[in-house]
Every structure is written in structure tokens, then in C-alpha cells.
Design an enzyme around this catalytic site. Sequence first.
Site, PDB file in Angstrom:
ATOM      1  N   HIS A  50      21.823  35.312  44.540  1.00 58.68           N
ATOM      2  CA  HIS A  50      21.644  34.567  43.302  1.00 58.68           C
ATOM      3  C   HIS A  50      21.547  33.104  43.730  1.00 58.68           C
ATOM      4  O   HIS A  50      22.138  32.715  44.746  1.00 58.68           O
ATOM      5  CB  HIS A  50      22.842  34.742  42.368  1.00 58.68           C
ATOM      6  CG  HIS A  50      23.007  36.157  41.880  1.00 58.68           C
ATOM      7  ND1 HIS A  50      24.188  36.834  41.953  1.00 58.68           N
ATOM      8  CD2 HIS A  50      22.113  37.001  41.328  1.00 58.68           C
ATOM      9  CE1 HIS A  50      24.025  38.048  41.453  1.00 58.68           C
ATOM     10  NE2 HIS A  50      22.777  38.178  41.073  1.00 58.68           N
ATOM     11  N   ASP A  53      24.871  31.810  44.499  1.00 58.90           N
ATOM     12  CA  ASP A  53      25.551  32.374  45.681  1.00 58.90           C
ATOM     13  C   ASP A  53      25.289  31.450  46.869  1.00 58.90           C
ATOM     14  O   ASP A  53      26.131  31.261  47.740  1.00 58.90           O
ATOM     15  CB  ASP A  53      25.001  33.765  46.050  1.00 58.90           C
ATOM     16  CG  ASP A  53      25.362  34.843  45.036  1.00 58.90           C
ATOM     17  OD1 ASP A  53      26.471  34.777  44.471  1.00 58.90           O
ATOM     18  OD2 ASP A  53      24.536  35.749  44.826  1.00 58.90           O
TER      19      ASP A  53
HETATM   20  C1  GLO Z   1      22.516  44.267  37.311  1.00 59.45           C
HETATM   21  C2  GLO Z   1      21.517  43.994  38.326  1.00 59.45           C
HETATM   22  C3  GLO Z   1      21.918  42.856  39.231  1.00 59.45           C
HETATM   23  C4  GLO Z   1      20.708  42.263  39.909  1.00 59.45           C
HETATM   24  C5  GLO Z   1      21.030  41.021  40.671  1.00 59.45           C
HETATM   25  C6  GLO Z   1      19.805  40.414  41.314  1.00 59.45           C
HETATM   26  O1  GLO Z   1      22.504  45.241  36.635  1.00 59.45           O
HETATM   27  O2  GLO Z   1      21.237  45.136  39.044  1.00 59.45           O
HETATM   28  O3  GLO Z   1      22.840  43.292  40.184  1.00 59.45           O
HETATM   29  O4  GLO Z   1      20.127  43.196  40.750  1.00 59.45           O
HETATM   30  O5  GLO Z   1      21.612  40.118  39.796  1.00 59.45           O
HETATM   31  O6  GLO Z   1      18.996  39.852  40.368  1.00 59.45           O
END
Ligand code: GLO
Length: 343
Positions: A50, A53
Site C-alpha cells: 500500500h 506501507d
Molecule cells: C481486501 C483486498 C486487499 C487488497 C490490498 C491491495 O479484500 O484483498 O487485501 O488486495 O489492499 O490492494
Amino acid sequence: MDKYGYRFSFGPWNIHEGADPFGPPVRPTWDFEVKLSVYKELGFDAVQFHDDDAVPDLNDLSPAQIGQQARAVRQKLADQGLVAEFVAPRLWEHPKTIDGAYTSNNPQERSYAIDRSKKAADIARELGTDLMVLWLAREGTYMREAKDAGRAAHQLLEAINTLLEYDPDLRIAIEPKPNEPMDLAYIPTMGHALALGFQTQDPGRVGVLMESAHSILAGLDPVDEISFAMAFGKLWGVHLNDQNGLKFDQDRSFGSVDLRRAFNQVRVLDENRYWEVGMVGLDVKAVRTQPNELATKHLRNSLHMFLKLLQLARSLDREAVDELIVARDYEELDWLILSHLMG
Ligand code: GLO
Ligand code: MG
């Protein structure tokens, strides 16, 4: 460990504290550096991010500060022999994204979402990846009358076009999900995500990321969702995991609920030479009961499951399968697959 040319990734959120909507964290937070230090020993090659992150509190930082912090993270990755797979703008936690981000009813909130996404694109560039993942977490409604789905589609299109224009090297992979946190999301399936991508001003730079649990929550088969996207050369990422029925998004270890469904996901990825186009992302969470010092086994299990199923996919007797298809003896085919999986 022979990984047959596949590269594996996960995000820092996949080592987590075990909080759920009904209880607080049960494990301590691991420092980012500590998380990075376990990737290689678990067999992983790349990190999913993210935006925050990589650069915490980025809303409070200048572009120069964001750049500087992102470059420092890139160095930390390099020190561990890792690379960044993608950056995703986190558009679901800030007060300005309560009513959605690109589809908020408030124009100031929509422009916040665009600015934040541009910063995520800048971070991706600094981290050395051209891929942005858009999980459109709050683009949907709790009350259908509160927004207009047609208008939302155009707002999403406009947002993606703006990002494509902002960074001419950026590729965007849309990650569909039918619900949670919203009651009903506007981009629930691969079909919706692909349709949106094809309408953008540069369709060659818009693809999809398929998450197994999200497809299952939409009542669909992740195997066909993979094949559909790959038929158009559009599968640029996967979040393999598992899901036990229609309930909250569980992010269970890959293959832990339905082995045959997992086998078929690996089989179609491999038949379409996925290793040449994307990484195998594992969006899995350790169950809440797992003790802190044992809280990476879900990642180990998921990666090993992929590799074991890959061996099974490659050792499947294709001639026997083809003969049974010609004979239309699908019950025998069923037995052949089950016997193969049971060993
Ligand atoms: C939630 C999502 C989340 C995304 C992550 C990347 O349900 O799967 O984990 O994959 O935020 O955008
Ligand atoms: Mg995901």
C-alpha cells in the site's frame, strides 16, 4: 527450492496482528524491517505495497519527503534481495473516503482520492515498479439510492484516465471484489474490471488482479475468472487464497478449503504460462489463534501448496484426459482427477 520460474509475493499486511471486528489484536506488530527479513527464508521474491506501507503518513509529507522515504525503502528491499511488485493507493481509511473515493458524492473528497493516487504512482516509480493495483474498497454503497451506478462507472473511468495521463509509464491492475467493506461494490467481478479497462483512453495499460476469495464471494469460480482474463492477456496479478463459503472475506491459506479448486487455479495459470507475465501473490492471513512466533506458517503453507499443485498439474496424464473428453466419459475424468489429487 525449485520454483519453476515462478516469483512469489505478499504484502506487509499479510503478517498481521489478528484483530477482527469483534476483538483487538492478539499478536504484536512486527516492524517493517522484521517483516522484510522473513521474505527470503519463506521463499518469496517480492513485496506488495500500500502507498503508506512504504511511506507512512504520506498525507502530511511534501513530494520531496515522500520521494526520499520511498528511495530509502527501495534500498531496504535491495539489501534483502527483494523487489516491489506493485503499489496500491489506500483509499479506504481516511475520513475523506468514508463515502467512497473516486465515487464519493463530495467533489472535494473525489479530488483527495485522485491526489492520493498520484502520490501512490510517484511512490511506485521510486520503488522501481510500474504496476499500481486498484482495490476499489469503498466504491459502492450501503444504500443503493445514495449513488448512481452509471455515474459511478464514469467517475471510475475518469479517475483511471487521469492516472494514466499523470504517469505515462504506469500500468493499472484492477482488483475486483463484490462486497466488504461495502454492501454492494461497483466493480464486483473480472468482467466489470475488464470492461472498465477496455473503455479507458489507453486500454493496453489497464489489466486485472484476480483474488480467489473475491471471485468465490461473487459466486464465481476463480479458475474461470483467471482464464477469462488471460484470454485477453489481461491477468497481471493474482491474490491466491481460499474461502469457506459465502461469509466475510477469510483470506484462508491457498488450497486449505477446496484442493481441487486450488489445483485448477494453478493448472490454468500454468497452461497459460503465467510465470512469464506476473507474480504469484498470496493474499492470506494467519487465523487469530496462531501464536506470534508461528504467525508466518500460512505464507509457507500457501507457497508450498502452489508448488505441490504445480507438480500435480504438470504430471497430469493429458492424453488420458483428452481420450476421456472425446469419449464424453466425464465421470471417468472426474475419477482420474480425484485419483491424481489423492496420489
Ligand atoms: C481486501 C483486498 C486487499 C487488497 C490490498 C491491495 O479484500 O484483498 O487485501 O488486495 O489492499 O490492494
Ligand atoms: Mg487482495
